[in-house]
Design a protein around this motif. Structure first.
Motif, PDB file in Angstrom:
ATOM      1  N   SER A   1     -22.632 -25.811  -7.664  1.00 46.90           N
ATOM      2  CA  SER A   1     -23.594 -25.259  -8.614  1.00 46.90           C
ATOM      3  C   SER A   1     -23.346 -25.750 -10.010  1.00 46.90           C
ATOM      4  CB  SER A   1     -23.552 -23.723  -8.571  1.00 46.90           C
ATOM      5  OG  SER A   1     -22.290 -23.242  -9.024  1.00 46.90           O
ATOM      6  N   VAL A   2     -22.077 -25.877 -10.398  1.00 45.51           N
ATOM      7  CA  VAL A   2     -21.740 -26.374 -11.745  1.00 45.51           C
ATOM      8  C   VAL A   2     -22.187 -27.818 -11.912  1.00 45.51           C
ATOM      9  CG1 VAL A   2     -19.845 -26.960 -13.305  1.00 45.51           C
ATOM     10  CG2 VAL A   2     -19.828 -24.770 -12.074  1.00 45.51           C
TER      11      VAL A   2
ATOM     12  N   ILE B   1     -16.508 -20.449  -0.982  1.00 46.73           N
ATOM     13  CA  ILE B   1     -16.973 -19.931  -2.280  1.00 46.73           C
ATOM     14  C   ILE B   1     -16.672 -20.930  -3.388  1.00 46.73           C
ATOM     15  CG2 ILE B   1     -16.614 -18.119  -3.991  1.00 46.73           C
ATOM     16  CD1 ILE B   1     -16.096 -16.196  -1.676  1.00 46.73           C
ATOM     17  N   PHE B   2     -15.466 -21.481  -3.378  1.00 46.16           N
ATOM     18  CA  PHE B   2     -15.081 -22.440  -4.411  1.00 46.16           C
ATOM     19  C   PHE B   2     -15.953 -23.691  -4.339  1.00 46.16           C
ATOM     20  CE2 PHE B   2     -12.487 -26.123  -5.683  1.00 46.16           C
ATOM     21  CZ  PHE B   2     -12.250 -25.783  -7.022  1.00 46.16           C
ATOM     22  N   THR B   3     -16.204 -24.183  -3.133  1.00 53.84           N
ATOM     23  CA  THR B   3     -17.041 -25.375  -2.973  1.00 53.84           C
ATOM     24  C   THR B   3     -18.455 -25.118  -3.471  1.00 53.84           C
ATOM     25  OG1 THR B   3     -15.734 -26.028  -1.040  1.00 53.84           O
ATOM     26  CG2 THR B   3     -17.880 -27.075  -1.308  1.00 53.84           C
ATOM     27  N   GLY B   4     -18.987 -23.930  -3.150  1.00 56.14           N
ATOM     28  CA  GLY B   4     -20.321 -23.576  -3.631  1.00 56.14           C
ATOM     29  C   GLY B   4     -20.386 -23.486  -5.140  1.00 56.14           C
ATOM     30  N   TRP B   5     -19.333 -22.919  -5.746  1.00 55.48           N
ATOM     31  CA  TRP B   5     -19.294 -22.792  -7.208  1.00 55.48           C
ATOM     32  C   TRP B   5     -19.230 -24.165  -7.874  1.00 55.48           C
ATOM     33  CZ3 TRP B   5     -15.241 -24.124 -10.588  1.00 55.48           C
ATOM     34  CH2 TRP B   5     -15.430 -23.736 -11.917  1.00 55.48           C
ATOM     35  N   VAL B   6     -18.384 -25.067  -7.340  1.00 52.65           N
ATOM     36  CA  VAL B   6     -18.293 -26.415  -7.890  1.00 52.65           C
ATOM     37  C   VAL B   6     -19.629 -27.137  -7.781  1.00 52.65           C
ATOM     38  CG1 VAL B   6     -17.214 -28.687  -7.592  1.00 52.65           C
ATOM     39  CG2 VAL B   6     -15.810 -26.622  -7.485  1.00 52.65           C
TER      40      VAL B   6
ATOM     41  N   ARG C   1     -25.971 -28.058 -12.051  1.00 55.39           N
ATOM     42  CA  ARG C   1     -26.482 -27.453 -13.272  1.00 55.39           C
ATOM     43  C   ARG C   1     -26.390 -28.436 -14.427  1.00 55.39           C
ATOM     44  NH1 ARG C   1     -23.175 -22.553 -14.828  1.00 55.39           N
ATOM     45  NH2 ARG C   1     -23.784 -21.995 -12.704  1.00 55.39           N
TER      46      ARG C   1
END
Length: 260
Positions: free
Chosen positions: A254-255, A247-252, A258
């Motif tokens: 995406s940021v 989850i953390f890797t996916g969030w990073v 973006r």
């Protein structure tokens, strides 16, 4: 009674030449540690043939066969067939106790060392390995002439030879003198971890005189070993940690994308 004693005496006389010649062998290492950059390593086998005063002189030379067998596993072989223009899996067979790695070295061609029957009895040689089909709670070993799984067995050996996991090299064992020999086995980077059995056979004149077996252990080391042990000993926490990291890797990711 006299016949029984005579038969026992004859048996002792028949085995005495065999008992007078024995193998002494050792490995250059009994344990191999692998890591993320592991690309393979060599294991050297040193050995000697010990003879006592009762050894009968023979004209035939000594022959050595050495085999390294990896951990056994159960595999499924599937045969693809073309149906309406599509390749799909149809026939399948499950085999139990299949060596994950198998390398065979010999001092001469196997056909010159012993008869096909002797080699098959001791399962020496890639063509003499018995793959046992697992059918539910039973195991099936069909006759070679009536074996419907023969194509699957040959495919298993062929694919593992292609991956460098199965190999047979004749004439690889070197005699340094009449009784001392050595050979080196290459363990590729894709070998499985676990116990490996090293079998050494001593032949002369087509007769098996002695055999020895050593144990070689291949294990992980470093961060790979820590994560592997954590996944087994703390499965729940390991699973939770893996999900959180994903989850953390996916969030990073995406940021970052973006912003770009």
């Amino acid at each position: 009674m006299h016949r029984l004693l005579l038969s026992l005496l004859l048996s002792l006389l028949m085995v005495s030449p065999t008992a007078s010649e024995s193998l002494i062998a050792t490995l250059s290492s009994l344990e191999v540690k692998i890591h993320s950059q592991f690309t393979g390593t060599d294991i050297v086998i040193f050995g000697a043939i010990e003879r006592d005063a009762q050894t009968v002189a023979r004209a035939d030379p000594y022959d050595i066969v050495a085999m390294v067998e990896g951990p056994r596993e159960t595999i499924v072989s599937r045969k693809k067939e073309r149906v309406v223009g599509l390749w799909i899996n149809r026939e399948s067979h499950t085999f139990a106790g299949v060596p994950s790695f198998l390398s065979i070295h010999s001092s001469r061609p196997l056909s010159d060392i012993a008869t096909d029957r002797t080699l098959a009895r001791h399962q020496i040689g890639l063509t003499n390995r018995v793959l046992i089909e697992d059918v539910g709670d039973t195991f099936v070993i069909p006759d070679a002439d009536q074996d419907p799984t023969l194509d699957h067995k040959e495919a298993v050996s062929r694919l593992r030879e292609k991956d460098g996991l199965y190999k047979q090299v004749e004439g690889k064992i070197e005699f340094l003198n009449d009784t001392i020999f050595k050979t080196d086995f290459f363990l590729p980077g894709n070998v499985k971890t676990g116990p490996y059995r090293v079998k050494i056979f001593l032949f002369r004149g087509g007769v098996l005189l002695d055999r020895k077996e050593e144990l070689l252990t291949i294990d992980k080391t470093g961060f790979e070993a820590w994560t592997y042990e954590a996944s087994r000993d703390y499965a729940l926490y390991y699973g939770i940690a893996s999900v959180l990291i994903a989850i953390f890797t996916g969030w990073v990711g995406s940021v970052v994308f973006r912003r770009n």
